[in-house]
Motif scaffolding. Structure first.
Motif, PDB file in Angstrom:
ATOM      1  N   ILE A 211       1.386  -1.597   0.154  1.00  0.00           N
ATOM      2  CA  ILE A 211       0.354  -0.053   0.170  1.00  0.00           C
ATOM      3  C   ILE A 211       0.772   1.211  -0.325  1.00  0.00           C
ATOM      4  O   ILE A 211       0.013   2.566  -0.094  1.00  0.00           O
ATOM      5  N   ALA A 212       2.009   1.190   0.826  1.00  0.00           N
ATOM      6  CA  ALA A 212       2.991   2.285   0.221  1.00  0.00           C
ATOM      7  C   ALA A 212       3.374   2.201  -0.593  1.00  0.00           C
ATOM      8  O   ALA A 212       3.391   3.738  -1.001  1.00  0.00           O
ATOM      9  N   LEU A 213       3.507   1.321  -2.185  1.00  0.00           N
ATOM     10  CA  LEU A 213       4.529   1.402  -2.922  1.00  0.00           C
ATOM     11  C   LEU A 213       2.792   2.793  -3.746  1.00  0.00           C
ATOM     12  O   LEU A 213       2.386   3.169  -4.387  1.00  0.00           O
ATOM     13  N   LEU A 214       1.293   2.107  -3.692  1.00  0.00           N
ATOM     14  CA  LEU A 214       0.204   2.289  -3.845  1.00  0.00           C
ATOM     15  C   LEU A 214      -0.370   3.402  -3.490  1.00  0.00           C
ATOM     16  O   LEU A 214      -0.367   4.863  -4.461  1.00  0.00           O
ATOM     17  N   ASP A 215       0.342   4.416  -2.387  1.00  0.00           N
ATOM     18  CA  ASP A 215       0.213   5.084  -1.569  1.00  0.00           C
ATOM     19  C   ASP A 215       1.342   6.554  -2.698  1.00  0.00           C
ATOM     20  O   ASP A 215       1.121   8.201  -3.245  1.00  0.00           O
ATOM     21  N   ALA A 216       2.446   6.250  -2.915  1.00  0.00           N
ATOM     22  CA  ALA A 216       3.170   7.523  -3.725  1.00  0.00           C
ATOM     23  C   ALA A 216       2.190   7.128  -4.806  1.00  0.00           C
ATOM     24  O   ALA A 216       2.926   8.552  -5.591  1.00  0.00           O
ATOM     25  N   LEU A 217       2.459   6.154  -5.212  1.00  0.00           N
ATOM     26  CA  LEU A 217       2.017   6.941  -6.392  1.00  0.00           C
ATOM     27  C   LEU A 217       0.586   7.349  -7.115  1.00  0.00           C
ATOM     28  O   LEU A 217       0.559   7.979  -8.272  1.00  0.00           O
ATOM     29  N   LYS A 218       0.040   7.311  -6.310  1.00  0.00           N
ATOM     30  CA  LYS A 218      -1.002   7.856  -6.242  1.00  0.00           C
ATOM     31  C   LYS A 218      -1.140   9.693  -6.425  1.00  0.00           C
ATOM     32  O   LYS A 218      -1.498  10.246  -6.934  1.00  0.00           O
ATOM     33  N   MET A 219       0.962  10.152  -6.121  1.00  0.00           N
ATOM     34  CA  MET A 219       0.304  11.828  -6.001  1.00  0.00           C
ATOM     35  C   MET A 219       1.654  12.017  -7.526  1.00  0.00           C
ATOM     36  O   MET A 219       2.078  13.211  -7.231  1.00  0.00           O
ATOM     37  N   LEU A 220       1.565  10.660  -8.204  1.00  0.00           N
ATOM     38  CA  LEU A 220       2.049  11.123  -9.436  1.00  0.00           C
ATOM     39  C   LEU A 220       1.161  11.991 -10.195  1.00  0.00           C
ATOM     40  O   LEU A 220      -0.190  11.295 -10.273  1.00  0.00           O
ATOM     41  N   ASP A 221       1.092  12.747 -11.310  1.00  0.00           N
ATOM     42  CA  ASP A 221       0.498  13.542 -12.428  1.00  0.00           C
ATOM     43  C   ASP A 221       1.072  12.682 -13.472  1.00  0.00           C
ATOM     44  O   ASP A 221       1.497  14.165 -14.430  1.00  0.00           O
ATOM     45  N   ILE A 222       1.677  12.046 -14.000  1.00  0.00           N
ATOM     46  CA  ILE A 222       2.603  11.545 -15.014  1.00  0.00           C
ATOM     47  C   ILE A 222       2.072   9.920 -15.147  1.00  0.00           C
ATOM     48  O   ILE A 222       1.496   9.552 -13.936  1.00  0.00           O
TER      49      ILE A 222
END
Ligand code: DQA
Length: 145
Positions: A84-95
């Motif tokens: 879930i840590a990777l998912l949460d980090a990925l959610k912040m990307l706008d690319i």
């Protein structure tokens, strides 16, 4: 010059070529890097290519990609199924986020059939061995602004 495409690989992929070659192929991660670099260059793009066995390191690089990358290709390996840590980090990307797997996890054990990464990925390339990475780089280049 546009920002690079980030290509991140998760745990155990440093042992590509040695690790279960009947599933993941005989090419090493350096071979995969060379294929990705050649494909990126042919498309007028540059690459940042990194691998880590550590979840927190991958989170740091995803956060870095937020401002430094034009697109992200990620093979999260086993963390795709658990983190879930990777998912949460990925959610912040706008690319664009291209999920990439050498094997086809959907055709393997039940616990591999879903990944958290798929919830936020723009698209998924899996099942083509090292060519999955090349195709993912091509997709990333096509989607990147
Ligand atoms: C993988 C598939 C995952 O299920 C596995 O845990 C890996 C590699 C792949 O590239 O096929 O480590 O992501």
């Amino acid at each position: 010059m546009s920002k690079p495409i980030y290509v991140l690989s998760g745990p155990n992929l440093n042992l590509l070529g040695v690790r279960e070659p009947e599933i993941y192929g005989k090419e090493t991660l350096d071979d995969v890097r060379a294929l990705c670099e050649a494909r990126a260059t042919s498309l007028g793009r540059s690459l940042v290519f990194r691998q880590s066995n550590h979840e927190g390191q991958l989170v740091d690089w995803i956060q870095e990609a937020r401002t430094e990358a034009c697109a992200l290709v990620i093979n999260p390996a086993a963390y795709g199924h658990t983190s879930i840590a990777l998912l949460d980090a990925l959610k912040m990307l706008d690319i664009p986020i291209i999920e990439c797997h050498l094997s086809n996890p959907a055709a393997r054990e039940a616990f591999r059939r879903e990944t958290y990464v798929s919830l936020v990925a723009t698209g998924l390339v899996s099942g083509f061995g090292s060519a999955s990475y090349e195709l993912a780089v091509e997709a990333a280049a096509g989607k990147a602004r």
